[in-house]
Design an enzyme around this catalytic site. Sequence first.
Site, PDB file in Angstrom:
ATOM      1  N   GLU A  71       0.848  -1.197   0.000  1.00 36.91           N
ATOM      2  CA  GLU A  71       0.000   0.000   0.000  1.00 36.91           C
ATOM      3  C   GLU A  71       0.886   1.250   0.000  1.00 36.91           C
ATOM      4  O   GLU A  71       2.044   1.207   0.432  1.00 36.91           O
ATOM      5  CB  GLU A  71      -0.900  -0.063   1.261  1.00 36.91           C
ATOM      6  CG  GLU A  71      -1.751   1.133   1.559  1.00 36.91           C
ATOM      7  CD  GLU A  71      -2.856   1.397   0.545  1.00 36.91           C
ATOM      8  OE1 GLU A  71      -2.515   1.555  -0.646  1.00 36.91           O
ATOM      9  OE2 GLU A  71      -4.026   1.495   0.941  1.00 36.91           O
ATOM     10  N   ASP A  72       0.320   2.377  -0.464  1.00 35.29           N
ATOM     11  CA  ASP A  72       1.088   3.625  -0.462  1.00 35.29           C
ATOM     12  C   ASP A  72       1.095   4.276   0.925  1.00 35.29           C
ATOM     13  O   ASP A  72       2.140   4.625   1.451  1.00 35.29           O
ATOM     14  CB  ASP A  72       0.564   4.611  -1.524  1.00 35.29           C
ATOM     15  CG  ASP A  72      -0.938   4.917  -1.396  1.00 35.29           C
ATOM     16  OD1 ASP A  72      -1.631   4.253  -0.596  1.00 35.29           O
ATOM     17  OD2 ASP A  72      -1.412   5.824  -2.103  1.00 35.29           O
TER      18      ASP A  72
ATOM     19  N   LEU B   7      -7.405  -0.419   4.014  1.00 38.22           N
ATOM     20  CA  LEU B   7      -6.536  -1.589   4.154  1.00 38.22           C
ATOM     21  C   LEU B   7      -7.200  -2.688   4.973  1.00 38.22           C
ATOM     22  O   LEU B   7      -7.097  -3.875   4.652  1.00 38.22           O
ATOM     23  CB  LEU B   7      -5.237  -1.146   4.808  1.00 38.22           C
ATOM     24  CG  LEU B   7      -4.035  -2.025   4.566  1.00 38.22           C
ATOM     25  CD1 LEU B   7      -3.874  -2.338   3.088  1.00 38.22           C
ATOM     26  CD2 LEU B   7      -2.788  -1.343   5.082  1.00 38.22           C
TER      27      LEU B   7
HETATM   28  P1  5GP Z   1      -7.491   5.168   4.766  1.00 37.73           P
HETATM   29  O1  5GP Z   1      -8.562   4.199   4.344  1.00 37.73           O
HETATM   30  O2  5GP Z   1      -6.348   4.538   5.487  1.00 37.73           O
HETATM   31  O3  5GP Z   1      -8.076   6.331   5.527  1.00 37.73           O
HETATM   32  O4  5GP Z   1      -6.989   5.850   3.440  1.00 37.73           O
HETATM   33  C1  5GP Z   1      -6.011   5.342   2.646  1.00 37.73           C
HETATM   34  C2  5GP Z   1      -6.051   6.060   1.317  1.00 37.73           C
HETATM   35  O5  5GP Z   1      -6.319   7.462   1.477  1.00 37.73           O
HETATM   36  C3  5GP Z   1      -4.671   5.978   0.673  1.00 37.73           C
HETATM   37  O6  5GP Z   1      -4.545   4.805  -0.098  1.00 37.73           O
HETATM   38  C4  5GP Z   1      -4.659   7.251  -0.157  1.00 37.73           C
HETATM   39  O7  5GP Z   1      -5.299   7.017  -1.384  1.00 37.73           O
HETATM   40  C5  5GP Z   1      -5.493   8.239   0.643  1.00 37.73           C
HETATM   41  N1  5GP Z   1      -4.658   9.115   1.484  1.00 37.73           N
HETATM   42  C6  5GP Z   1      -4.610   9.151   2.828  1.00 37.73           C
HETATM   43  N2  5GP Z   1      -3.722  10.082   3.250  1.00 37.73           N
HETATM   44  C7  5GP Z   1      -3.195  10.626   2.139  1.00 37.73           C
HETATM   45  C8  5GP Z   1      -2.203  11.647   1.916  1.00 37.73           C
HETATM   46  O8  5GP Z   1      -1.595  12.244   2.815  1.00 37.73           O
HETATM   47  N3  5GP Z   1      -1.924  11.922   0.616  1.00 37.73           N
HETATM   48  C9  5GP Z   1      -2.541  11.303  -0.425  1.00 37.73           C
HETATM   49  N4  5GP Z   1      -2.173  11.677  -1.655  1.00 37.73           N
HETATM   50  N5  5GP Z   1      -3.469  10.346  -0.254  1.00 37.73           N
HETATM   51  C10 5GP Z   1      -3.787  10.012   1.022  1.00 37.73           C
END
Ligand code: 5GP
Length: 173
Positions: free
Chosen positions: A95-96, A104
């Site tokens: 994952e990024d 995730l």
């Molecule tokens: P989660 O489900 O963990 O809240 O979100 C994960 C997804 O949100 C990541 O795969 C990404 O696409 C987006 N995301 C969360 N934080 C960032 C950030 O700081 N920058 C960017 N570009 N995307 C983010």
Amino acid sequence: MVVGKPFLTVEQIHQRVAELAHVISADYDGKDLLAVGILKGAFIFFSDLVRLIKTPLMIDFIIASSYLKSDSQGEVKMHYDIREDVTDKDVLLIEDIVDTGVTLNNLRERLLMQGPKSLKICTFLDKKGRREVDVPLDYVGFDIPNEFVVGYGLDYDNRFRNLPYISVFKKST
Ligand code: 5GP
């Protein structure tokens, strides 16, 4: 839109990715590794990482997007799911960035239902301070503070993915 100077430089990123690949290569020595990249954000990290992993491996991808419903329970929409049979494979989900953990956690649970031999998670960035759902992370590139970052595959409105470094993004007013 303003993108500042590098928050993580090209050199820092390359060094850390090499370190992760070294550890992963040792951990998966002799195993049947399936590396699964989560698109679009992980595309650069994924391709840099797998090229440095010494273990023979197979690859596949997931394309997913998440959104919050009104009760704040996260919902994940699948646009493309893996095609490889994960049964008896040692799956590494790549994952990024992990923010709330909703995306995730959902993808992890879906994959576990398919019965892989093992399932581990590698994320390039971890925004621990924003976590809402506890998801086990086995390999983490960098812990970062609660800032919105772009570059090295991460976007704002599908832009800035091609920056070779990570930068904090600010919307100009
Ligand atoms: P989660 O489900 O963990 O809240 O979100 C994960 C997804 O949100 C990541 O795969 C990404 O696409 C987006 N995301 C969360 N934080 C960032 C950030 O700081 N920058 C960017 N570009 N995307 C983010």
